[in-house]
Scaffold this motif. Structure first.
Motif, PDB file in Angstrom:
ATOM      1  N   PHE A   1     -41.533   9.140 -21.668  1.00  0.00           N
ATOM      2  CA  PHE A   1     -40.931   7.822 -21.510  1.00  0.00           C
ATOM      3  C   PHE A   1     -39.463   7.913 -21.086  1.00  0.00           C
ATOM      4  N   THR A   2     -38.792   8.983 -21.492  1.00  0.00           N
ATOM      5  CA  THR A   2     -37.424   9.191 -21.023  1.00  0.00           C
ATOM      6  C   THR A   2     -37.406   9.431 -19.518  1.00  0.00           C
ATOM      7  N   LEU A   3     -38.302  10.288 -19.040  1.00  0.00           N
ATOM      8  CA  LEU A   3     -38.395  10.555 -17.610  1.00  0.00           C
ATOM      9  C   LEU A   3     -38.805   9.313 -16.835  1.00  0.00           C
ATOM     10  N   PHE A   4     -39.684   8.497 -17.434  1.00  0.00           N
ATOM     11  CA  PHE A   4     -40.110   7.262 -16.774  1.00  0.00           C
ATOM     12  C   PHE A   4     -38.901   6.345 -16.550  1.00  0.00           C
TER      13      PHE A   4
ATOM     14  N   VAL B   1     -49.492   1.145 -15.397  1.00  0.00           N
ATOM     15  CA  VAL B   1     -49.074   2.374 -14.723  1.00  0.00           C
ATOM     16  C   VAL B   1     -50.274   3.118 -14.149  1.00  0.00           C
ATOM     17  N   VAL B   2     -51.309   3.296 -14.955  1.00  0.00           N
ATOM     18  CA  VAL B   2     -52.481   4.049 -14.500  1.00  0.00           C
ATOM     19  C   VAL B   2     -53.218   3.295 -13.403  1.00  0.00           C
TER      20      VAL B   2
ATOM     21  N   PHE C   1     -45.970   6.724 -10.293  1.00  0.00           N
ATOM     22  CA  PHE C   1     -46.829   6.442 -11.434  1.00  0.00           C
ATOM     23  C   PHE C   1     -47.903   7.515 -11.585  1.00  0.00           C
ATOM     24  N   ARG C   2     -48.459   7.969 -10.456  1.00  0.00           N
ATOM     25  CA  ARG C   2     -49.483   9.016 -10.512  1.00  0.00           C
ATOM     26  C   ARG C   2     -48.879  10.318 -11.031  1.00  0.00           C
ATOM     27  N   THR C   3     -47.662  10.623 -10.599  1.00  0.00           N
ATOM     28  CA  THR C   3     -46.960  11.819 -11.086  1.00  0.00           C
ATOM     29  C   THR C   3     -46.694  11.710 -12.587  1.00  0.00           C
ATOM     30  N   PHE C   4     -46.333  10.516 -13.050  1.00  0.00           N
ATOM     31  CA  PHE C   4     -46.077  10.285 -14.471  1.00  0.00           C
ATOM     32  C   PHE C   4     -47.342  10.517 -15.293  1.00  0.00           C
ATOM     33  N   VAL C   5     -48.475   9.985 -14.831  1.00  0.00           N
ATOM     34  CA  VAL C   5     -49.741  10.172 -15.537  1.00  0.00           C
ATOM     35  C   VAL C   5     -50.106  11.652 -15.601  1.00  0.00           C
ATOM     36  N   LYS C   6     -49.914  12.356 -14.490  1.00  0.00           N
ATOM     37  CA  LYS C   6     -50.232  13.782 -14.462  1.00  0.00           C
ATOM     38  C   LYS C   6     -49.301  14.577 -15.384  1.00  0.00           C
TER      39      LYS C   6
ATOM     40  N   GLY D   1     -49.927  17.481 -22.487  1.00  0.00           N
ATOM     41  CA  GLY D   1     -50.808  17.400 -23.651  1.00  0.00           C
ATOM     42  C   GLY D   1     -50.848  16.060 -24.351  1.00  0.00           C
ATOM     43  N   VAL D   2     -50.257  15.009 -23.742  1.00  0.00           N
ATOM     44  CA  VAL D   2     -50.237  13.697 -24.385  1.00  0.00           C
ATOM     45  C   VAL D   2     -51.572  12.982 -24.222  1.00  0.00           C
ATOM     46  N   LEU D   3     -52.183  13.099 -23.042  1.00  0.00           N
ATOM     47  CA  LEU D   3     -53.399  12.346 -22.767  1.00  0.00           C
ATOM     48  C   LEU D   3     -54.319  13.106 -21.830  1.00  0.00           C
TER      49      LEU D   3
END
Length: 269
Positions: A27-30, A108-109, A67-72, A78-80
């Motif tokens: 979330f910080t990086l987001f 986001v997803v 957003f795709r980079t964030f999900v990856k 290891g979060v999701l």
């Protein structure tokens, strides 16, 4: 049907302390990413040739990629884990994507795997320092609930844009079925060429309404998006006046999501 997922699917869940740190880092990086887009990236993109529509398309491509980079990143850390069934059917001209809203990262997803999507977003995010740059550059629509918003949303569909909307307006209360506002159905009947339901499930539940980001589950969570069969809005406009058609479409969507979410619960169990 194409399947977008991590490869291979890993059952291992990192320890609690690691996932807590990784969640905070995510979330910080987001937030930092949103600020950098606003200050550095979008001003440069605005200098490129093209009309307002071309600038919006570029901005939406950048937002989707980020957003795709964030999900990856959340997956790799290891979060999701994640899975998207039918992603190839997202992003068609005049398509209205209607999704339920169980967690904070649903938008986001969904945007991450939808080509050149417009989106109806919370009005409060328009002044959020981390989000207002991407939201305004991409030309997203504020969910003010006014008639102007309904006209604007129907208008972008008539222009051939893809529109993502979460008709609950806020995240689902855990343990309760989704409750859709009829405004989404009204928009669909006025402008959509096709309506596509996307059922989102999160297991175990996390990032729900009024739940702080640091209250993470006992294991890493899995977010699953399933793209449903298309709905032709014409079959509902033929049922009567606009209010009647809107109510019938809203009821149909409500029952569809309840049925599909119950199916996901049985599958998880």
């Amino acid at each position: 049907m194409d399947l977008v997922t991590q490869d291979p699917v890993k059952r291992y869940s990192p320890p609690y302390w690691w996932r807590l740190i990784a969640t905070a880092a995510s979330f910080t990086l987001f937030g930092i990413g949103g600020l950098l887009l606003r200050v550095l990236v979008f001003p440069v993109l605005s200098l490129l040739p093209g009309d307002a529509a071309a600038h919006q398309r570029r901005a939406r491509q950048v937002v989707s990629w980020n957003f795709r980079t964030f999900v990856k990143f959340m997956h790799r850390s290891g979060v999701l884990t994640y899975e998207v069934e039918g992603a190839e059917r997202l992003g068609r001209p005049g398509q209205m994507i209607i999704a339920n809203h169980p967690s904070l990262i649903d938008v986001v997803v969904t945007i991450a795997f939808t080509r050149n999507a417009n989106c109806v977003v919370k009005q409060s995010l328009w002044n959020n320092p981390c989000m207002r740059g991407p939201i305004r550059s991409a030309g997203y629509i504020s969910n003010s609930g006014s008639m102007d918003m309904l006209d604007e949303a129907a208008g972008v569909l008539q222009q051939g844009q893809t529109l993502v909307i979460f008709p609950e307006g806020t995240r689902t209360t855990p343990g309760s079925p989704p409750e859709f506002h009829r405004g989404a159905a009204a928009i669909a009947l006025r402008g959509a060429h096709v309506i596509t339901p996307v059922v989102i499930s999160v297991s175990p539940t996390t990032l729900t309404k009024a739940e702080p980001w640091y209250r993470i589950p006992a294991r890493r969570f899995h977010i699953h998006l399933r793209v449903g069969q298309d709905i032709d809005p014409a079959q509902f406009t033929a049922m009567g006046s606009a209010p009647v058609a809107s109510r019938k479409l809203n009821d149909h969507l409500h029952q569809h999501f309840i049925k599909e979410l119950a199916r996901d619960e049985r599958s998880t169990a």
